[in-house]
Design a protein around this motif. Structure first.
Motif, PDB file in Angstrom:
ATOM      1  N   LEU A   1       0.838  -1.204   0.000  1.00 20.59           N
ATOM      2  CA  LEU A   1       0.000   0.000   0.000  1.00 20.59           C
ATOM      3  C   LEU A   1       0.870   1.249   0.000  1.00 20.59           C
ATOM      4  CD1 LEU A   1      -2.606  -1.074   2.732  1.00 20.59           C
ATOM      5  CD2 LEU A   1      -2.776  -1.378   0.238  1.00 20.59           C
ATOM      6  N   ASN A   2       0.256   2.384  -0.348  1.00 21.56           N
ATOM      7  CA  ASN A   2       1.010   3.634  -0.247  1.00 21.56           C
ATOM      8  C   ASN A   2       1.039   4.099   1.208  1.00 21.56           C
ATOM      9  OD1 ASN A   2      -1.318   5.290   0.349  1.00 21.56           O
ATOM     10  ND2 ASN A   2      -1.811   5.355  -1.833  1.00 21.56           N
ATOM     11  N   GLU A   3       1.789   5.148   1.471  1.00 21.90           N
ATOM     12  CA  GLU A   3       2.024   5.596   2.846  1.00 21.90           C
ATOM     13  C   GLU A   3       0.732   5.927   3.582  1.00 21.90           C
ATOM     14  OE1 GLU A   3       4.077   9.489   4.907  1.00 21.90           O
ATOM     15  OE2 GLU A   3       5.087   8.586   3.179  1.00 21.90           O
ATOM     16  N   ASN A   4      -0.165   6.666   2.942  1.00 20.84           N
ATOM     17  CA  ASN A   4      -1.407   7.076   3.599  1.00 20.84           C
ATOM     18  C   ASN A   4      -2.324   5.890   3.864  1.00 20.84           C
ATOM     19  OD1 ASN A   4      -0.674   9.800   3.632  1.00 20.84           O
ATOM     20  ND2 ASN A   4      -1.514  10.159   1.587  1.00 20.84           N
ATOM     21  N   GLU A   5      -2.402   4.973   2.885  1.00 28.43           N
ATOM     22  CA  GLU A   5      -3.241   3.782   3.054  1.00 28.43           C
ATOM     23  C   GLU A   5      -2.705   2.898   4.169  1.00 28.43           C
ATOM     24  OE1 GLU A   5      -4.592   3.380  -1.655  1.00 28.43           O
ATOM     25  OE2 GLU A   5      -2.880   2.267  -0.857  1.00 28.43           O
ATOM     26  N   ALA A   6      -1.382   2.732   4.215  1.00 26.83           N
ATOM     27  CA  ALA A   6      -0.760   1.898   5.250  1.00 26.83           C
ATOM     28  C   ALA A   6      -1.012   2.475   6.637  1.00 26.83           C
ATOM     29  CB  ALA A   6       0.736   1.787   4.983  1.00 26.83           C
ATOM     30  N   THR A   7      -0.857   3.788   6.765  1.00 28.63           N
ATOM     31  CA  THR A   7      -1.083   4.442   8.061  1.00 28.63           C
ATOM     32  C   THR A   7      -2.537   4.308   8.491  1.00 28.63           C
ATOM     33  OG1 THR A   7       0.644   6.056   7.527  1.00 28.63           O
ATOM     34  CG2 THR A   7      -0.849   6.603   9.328  1.00 28.63           C
ATOM     35  N   TYR A   8      -3.451   4.468   7.546  1.00 34.87           N
ATOM     36  CA  TYR A   8      -4.885   4.340   7.837  1.00 34.87           C
ATOM     37  C   TYR A   8      -5.197   2.957   8.398  1.00 34.87           C
ATOM     38  CZ  TYR A   8      -9.966   4.483   7.084  1.00 34.87           C
ATOM     39  OH  TYR A   8     -11.328   4.447   7.269  1.00 34.87           O
ATOM     40  N   LEU A   9      -4.639   1.931   7.775  1.00 36.55           N
ATOM     41  CA  LEU A   9      -4.918   0.556   8.191  1.00 36.55           C
ATOM     42  C   LEU A   9      -4.328   0.269   9.568  1.00 36.55           C
ATOM     43  CD1 LEU A   9      -6.481  -1.702   6.885  1.00 36.55           C
ATOM     44  CD2 LEU A   9      -4.351  -2.622   5.974  1.00 36.55           C
ATOM     45  N   ILE A  10      -3.123   0.753   9.831  1.00 35.93           N
ATOM     46  CA  ILE A  10      -2.492   0.539  11.134  1.00 35.93           C
ATOM     47  C   ILE A  10      -3.305   1.202  12.240  1.00 35.93           C
ATOM     48  CG2 ILE A  10      -0.512   1.245  12.560  1.00 35.93           C
ATOM     49  CD1 ILE A  10       0.151  -1.177  10.961  1.00 35.93           C
ATOM     50  N   LYS A  11      -3.804   2.406  11.990  1.00 35.38           N
ATOM     51  CA  LYS A  11      -4.588   3.115  13.002  1.00 35.38           C
ATOM     52  C   LYS A  11      -5.970   2.502  13.196  1.00 35.38           C
ATOM     53  CE  LYS A  11      -2.332   7.642  12.608  1.00 35.38           C
ATOM     54  NZ  LYS A  11      -2.515   9.095  12.391  1.00 35.38           N
TER      55      LYS A  11
END
Length: 450
Positions: free
Chosen positions: A45-55
């Motif tokens: 995933l891209n950076e924003n998508e990855a961060t969204y999923l982790i949160k």
């Protein structure tokens, strides 16, 4: 259980769910997916998508996911999280994993993150681990373990073990210490269960236990655990106090990283790189050995230029030059690879002299067999026995010298504290090409009387 398989369809589905912010479907889709597989998805995933999923996902799962991510992906995600959010992830991890992650953070926010960790004992253990060199047993160990005092009785021991075990993911061993926390031995669960409640631990524990010092190199720890088939090993400080333990999963990572490094060095890559690194980083890693190969080839050309007159009289010698160079490189790489592997596994015993004699005898035997085949082939092909003999004798000498260089170089580097893996690949190939061609033409010149 069906092995997880990452597909473009799955990644696209998750990306669409993130874009539409369908959190319930995302949680349902990933609920039963192992954290290592979730990490594999996030890496795509891209950076924003990855961060969204982790949160979005629960910290008890995402904390483990963070440990499995590629370093650059993890760095980008942590850069988009607050100190409090990072602290929440670290609280779910064992201290060794938490220390590894916090060690990657910018220095200016490390203190902020530590101050946000609510479990102060956990925070204290992480800070303690950060004091150790990452390339040491102390930097590899975790603080979570089960230990009992030799002065306790069995009943008190069992009660204390229950409390300690709540903070330990997997109990491999029960360690016994004295009142000064000096490691005394280990406790067999069978002996504990069969002993009387009033029996003292000092009367039932096993005094023999393998341990490593906090300053021991991870590679040495791996050798010890491999040799004795250990799932975990206790770590002690300079005065013998029990300070942590190293488990087999951490050692597997060490072995894998060391194998990757040695493989890259053998291939002529001077620093640790991955396929996804930038072109500049990959170029810096590869170029030094390619330059060495360039100069080696130029040196071989200069050597060949000194025998131009011989070429004019015996053109056939030129035809066999690639064969001689290839055989020298191959034999050298074979010899060095065996020695490097033996050094890595601690299988090489005795003096350098005895090892050199053995390898040279082996090279001589191989050389004689190969030379006999080459002599027969060249004689039948060209009908010139003397020339065929010159080429064949040269091959024997080249193989023996290549075996010597391939054996001596990694042993010498190892004695000097230099990683012997550097001796395989381009280094050995280039040096043996130069020596091989020089020996080839000198012997041919003597035999042919030129």
């Amino acid at each position: 259980m069906t092995p997880f398989k990452l597909t473009d369809e799955l990644v696209n589905e998750i990306e669409q769910l993130i874009i539409s912010q369908e959190d319930t479907k995302l949680n349902s889709l990933l609920e039963d997916v192992h954290y290592a597989d979730v990490a594999e998805i996030i890496n795509e995933l891209n950076e924003n998508e990855a961060t969204y999923l982790i949160k979005l996902l629960d910290s008890d799962k995402t904390s483990d996911v963070l440990t499995e991510l590629n370093e650059d992906v993890r760095e980008a995600i942590l850069g988009n999280m607050s100190s409090k959010e990072i602290a929440g992830e670290l609280e779910e991890l064992d201290t060794d994993d938490a220390a590894d992650i916090i060690g990657e953070l910018p220095q200016e926010i490390v203190q902020q993150v530590i101050s946000e960790i609510e479990d102060r004992e956990h925070a204290k253990d992480i800070v303690d681990l950060l004091r150790y060199d990452e390339n040491s047993a102390g930097g590899l160990m975790a603080k979570e373990l089960v230990k009992v005092h030799d002065s306790w009785n069995v009943l008190a021991c069992v009660k204390e073990m229950r409390e300690q075990a709540e903070n330990v993911t997997r109990v491999h061993s029960i360690y016994v210490v004295n009142d000064d926390d000096i490691l005394m031995g280990r406790l067999s669960l069978k002996d504990l269960l069969t002993a009387k409640n009033t029996s003292k631990i000092k009367d039932v524990y096993i005094p023999k236990v393998d341990s490593v010092n906090v300053n021991e190199k991870p590679e040495e720890v791996a050798k010890i655990m491999s040799k004795y088939d250990l799932e975990a090993i206790p770590v002690v400080d300079e005065i013998g106090r029990l300070v942590g333990r190293i488990t087999i999963d951490d050692i597997v990572d060490v072995i894998r990283e060391e194998a990757d490094k040695d493989y890259q060095m053998a291939a002529g890559i001077s620093q640790d790189v991955e396929a996804d690194d930038s072109i500049w980083e990959l170029t810096r890693a590869r170029l030094p050995w390619l330059i060495l190969g360039l100069f080696g080839g130029a040196g071989a050309a200069v050597i060949m230029g000194g025998f131009e007159e011989m070429f004019r009289q015996y053109t056939i010698l030129f035809l066999f030059t690639p064969l001689i160079a290839a055989m020298a490189g191959n034999v050298g790489v074979q010899s060095s690879a065996i020695i490097v592997q033996g050094l890595a596994n601690d299988d090489i015993k005795g003096s350098i002299g005895s090892r050199l004699v053995k390898e040279m005898l082996l090279a001589l035997l191989n050389g004689v067999i190969l030379a006999a085949l080459l002599l027969l082939f060249t004689w039948v092909w060209k009908g010139d026995f003397l020339t065929a003999l010159a080429i064949s004798l040269s091959l024997i000498a080249v193989i023996v010298v290549a075996g010597f260089i391939g054996t001596f170089t990694p042993l010498f580097l190892h004695k000097r504290g230099i990683d012997p893996a550097i001796a395989t690949g381009p280094f050995i190939t280039t040096s043996n090409d130069i020596f091989g061609i020089l020996i080839y033409f000198m012997i041919a010149k003597m035999v042919l009387g030129i």
